[in-house]
Enzyme design. Sequence first.
Site, mmCIF file in Angstrom:
data_model
loop_
_atom_site.group_PDB
_atom_site.id
_atom_site.type_symbol
_atom_site.label_atom_id
_atom_site.label_comp_id
_atom_site.label_asym_id
_atom_site.label_seq_id
_atom_site.Cartn_x
_atom_site.Cartn_y
_atom_site.Cartn_z
ATOM 1 N N ALA A 1 -5.345 0.339 2.374
ATOM 2 C CA ALA A 1 -6.724 0.756 2.669
ATOM 3 C C ALA A 1 -7.515 0.362 1.443
ATOM 4 O O ALA A 1 -7.367 0.971 0.386
ATOM 5 C CB ALA A 1 -6.796 2.254 2.925
ATOM 6 N N GLY B 1 -1.525 7.916 1.158
ATOM 7 C CA GLY B 1 -1.140 8.783 2.268
ATOM 8 C C GLY B 1 -0.023 8.259 3.146
ATOM 9 O O GLY B 1 1.138 8.681 3.036
ATOM 10 N N TYR C 1 -16.506 5.330 13.459
ATOM 11 C CA TYR C 1 -15.174 4.753 13.217
ATOM 12 C C TYR C 1 -14.805 3.680 14.250
ATOM 13 O O TYR C 1 -14.977 2.490 14.015
ATOM 14 C CB TYR C 1 -14.096 5.863 13.149
ATOM 15 N N GLU D 1 -2.734 1.121 -8.698
ATOM 16 C CA GLU D 1 -2.862 2.442 -9.338
ATOM 17 C C GLU D 1 -2.967 2.241 -10.845
ATOM 18 O O GLU D 1 -2.529 1.221 -11.368
ATOM 19 C CB GLU D 1 -1.640 3.323 -9.028
ATOM 20 N N ALA E 1 -2.635 -6.752 -3.696
ATOM 21 C CA ALA E 1 -1.806 -7.182 -2.568
ATOM 22 C C ALA E 1 -2.377 -8.407 -1.860
ATOM 23 O O ALA E 1 -1.650 -9.132 -1.192
ATOM 24 C CB ALA E 1 -1.677 -6.039 -1.562
ATOM 25 N N THR F 1 -6.589 11.612 3.384
ATOM 26 C CA THR F 1 -6.015 10.681 2.404
ATOM 27 C C THR F 1 -7.205 10.176 1.583
ATOM 28 O O THR F 1 -8.359 10.438 1.943
ATOM 29 C CB THR F 1 -5.342 9.463 3.074
ATOM 30 N N GLY G 1 0.868 -1.194 0.000
ATOM 31 C CA GLY G 1 0.000 0.000 0.000
ATOM 32 C C GLY G 1 0.895 1.230 0.000
ATOM 33 O O GLY G 1 0.786 2.104 0.859
ATOM 34 N N ALA G 2 1.827 1.280 -1.004
ATOM 35 C CA ALA G 2 2.932 2.246 -0.972
ATOM 36 C C ALA G 2 2.654 3.560 -1.677
ATOM 37 O O ALA G 2 3.515 4.438 -1.685
ATOM 38 C CB ALA G 2 4.165 1.597 -1.601
HETATM 39 P P1 NAD Z 1 -4.715 5.611 1.079
HETATM 40 O O1 NAD Z 1 -6.031 5.421 0.429
HETATM 41 O O2 NAD Z 1 -4.033 6.904 0.909
HETATM 42 O O3 NAD Z 1 -3.693 4.442 0.622
HETATM 43 C C1 NAD Z 1 -4.095 3.121 0.464
HETATM 44 C C2 NAD Z 1 -3.023 2.330 -0.261
HETATM 45 O O4 NAD Z 1 -3.498 0.992 -0.445
HETATM 46 C C3 NAD Z 1 -2.687 2.855 -1.676
HETATM 47 O O5 NAD Z 1 -1.308 2.698 -1.894
HETATM 48 C C4 NAD Z 1 -3.464 1.898 -2.589
HETATM 49 O O6 NAD Z 1 -2.906 1.761 -3.896
HETATM 50 C C5 NAD Z 1 -3.301 0.610 -1.811
HETATM 51 N N1 NAD Z 1 -4.277 -0.436 -2.143
HETATM 52 C C6 NAD Z 1 -5.620 -0.454 -1.939
HETATM 53 N N2 NAD Z 1 -6.130 -1.639 -2.316
HETATM 54 C C7 NAD Z 1 -5.092 -2.390 -2.758
HETATM 55 C C8 NAD Z 1 -4.966 -3.712 -3.270
HETATM 56 N N3 NAD Z 1 -6.009 -4.531 -3.356
HETATM 57 N N4 NAD Z 1 -3.728 -4.143 -3.626
HETATM 58 C C9 NAD Z 1 -2.648 -3.342 -3.547
HETATM 59 N N5 NAD Z 1 -2.698 -2.085 -3.055
HETATM 60 C C10 NAD Z 1 -3.909 -1.617 -2.681
HETATM 61 O O7 NAD Z 1 -4.968 5.286 2.614
HETATM 62 P P2 NAD Z 1 -4.272 5.744 3.979
HETATM 63 O O8 NAD Z 1 -5.194 6.659 4.682
HETATM 64 O O9 NAD Z 1 -2.856 6.111 3.793
HETATM 65 O O10 NAD Z 1 -4.396 4.351 4.769
HETATM 66 C C11 NAD Z 1 -3.315 3.486 5.027
HETATM 67 C C12 NAD Z 1 -3.503 2.887 6.405
HETATM 68 O O11 NAD Z 1 -3.403 3.929 7.378
HETATM 69 C C13 NAD Z 1 -4.885 2.237 6.618
HETATM 70 O O12 NAD Z 1 -4.748 1.090 7.416
HETATM 71 C C14 NAD Z 1 -5.632 3.308 7.385
HETATM 72 O O13 NAD Z 1 -6.706 2.799 8.141
HETATM 73 C C15 NAD Z 1 -4.506 3.834 8.258
HETATM 74 N N6 NAD Z 1 -4.743 5.137 8.902
HETATM 75 C C16 NAD Z 1 -5.199 6.198 8.197
HETATM 76 C C17 NAD Z 1 -5.451 7.393 8.839
HETATM 77 C C18 NAD Z 1 -5.995 8.593 8.096
HETATM 78 O O14 NAD Z 1 -6.484 9.511 8.737
HETATM 79 N N7 NAD Z 1 -5.896 8.621 6.784
HETATM 80 C C19 NAD Z 1 -5.198 7.524 10.218
HETATM 81 C C20 NAD Z 1 -4.692 6.434 10.909
HETATM 82 C C21 NAD Z 1 -4.477 5.238 10.236
#
Ligand code: NAD
Length: 399
Positions: A140, A52, A234, A75, A112, A274, A48-49
Amino acid sequence: MIIKPRIRGFLCTTAHPAGCAAEVDEQIRIVQSAGRIQGGPRRVLIIGASGGYGLATRVTAAFGCGADTLGVFFERPAEGNRTASPGWYKSAAFTERAEAAGLYAANFAGDAFSAATKERVIEEIRSHVGQVDMVVYSLAAGARALPDGSLARSALKPLGEPFSGMTIDLNTGEMRELSLEPAAPEEVADTVKVMGGEDWELWIAALLEADVLARGCVTTNYTYLGSEVTWPIYHHGTIGKAKEDLDRAAGALAGSMAKIGGAAYVCVMKGLMTQAASAIPGMSLYLSLLFKIMKEQGTHEDCIDQTARLFKSRLFAGGDVPVDESGRVRLDDWELTDEVQDYVRQHWHEISNDNLETLTDFAGYRQAFLSMHGFDVAGVDYSADVDANVSMNVISLSE
Ligand code: NAD
């Protein structure tokens, strides 16, 4: 072509390559100006690189620790008159800069959750870096294809009773009422399948089995607890159940990681804009209030500030990693101070179209949404003709 934001609901269907690249450059600048992270990992796999927290972790690992990175994401490149997704442009910019700095950066575009992706990543680790020192799970996802061919979808719903609250329309800036029915039991189970810890465990089991985790390897997964005002949707909702499952998975992984002198941590991060967060009902109001008070206090952070602080002052600070009573690493400390939460609580029920601008930072929230797609980024000439086709070396796993 000239690329403009096209917003539909909580989605923006276009992205700007130059703006996305400028966002990555800014992240690199922030990490580099914070100084080298001594004792950090040198070979990092991020699942998930491109979004955000995952992208910010990748930038921190590469430009704060000098790490070679392998990134897995979902992507799409540009096609016809459709721009690429923001994560495509950002990953392309990251890869170019990492390679220019002499770092190895491998990209895997595919699912993934699939066993084939795991196998291909393992093959690449073996042939290019041997082993990895850190595995970051930052997925995510809205859905997960299961081995039997069925699809589990994650839901963002309350449990037990309906939820009603307010949300802000990104396009018009108008407040709107929001009501959600409670989740059915199968929706809860499916959300745990998608966003819980099972796939994290499958990744670590496969990596351990293949002997590609270095001695002392650390694995992390990101969670969110947040404020009591967002708990109904949440922390106490379907997604909260999935996040609870991460704690279970971290406990289960602790034993297997200890065998290689390593560790597994759930890291509690701050609420931020994000792609994933923008889809959570009611989050727009909470984050707009949060940004207002935290910016006023000078404690506001973006994903990159959070991941840099996670590496520098928690995971690789030397000595024991500080954890809370549940074994989690806390980076939501500034978000959850009484002063910040008092402000949010005090204004939560009184925001209307009339005071939205003064009591919240909706302008900052909207700007964060735009810049996530490469728009409204300082220094970018949006009247200039740009090529939407940006190439990137990826190992494509979708066929
Ligand atoms: P994001 O949507 O910015 O990033 C999600 C990533 O997952 C992307 O790189 C996307 O390409 C990848 N992805 C999604 N489905 C996929 C799949 N099937 N195969 C491969 N890659 C896939 O989300 P984010 O907010 O950065 O979330 C990342 C983690 O951080 C999550 O666990 C989220 O719950 C956690 N988090 C987020 C926040 C917030 O406020 N945004 C706060 C705390 C924790």
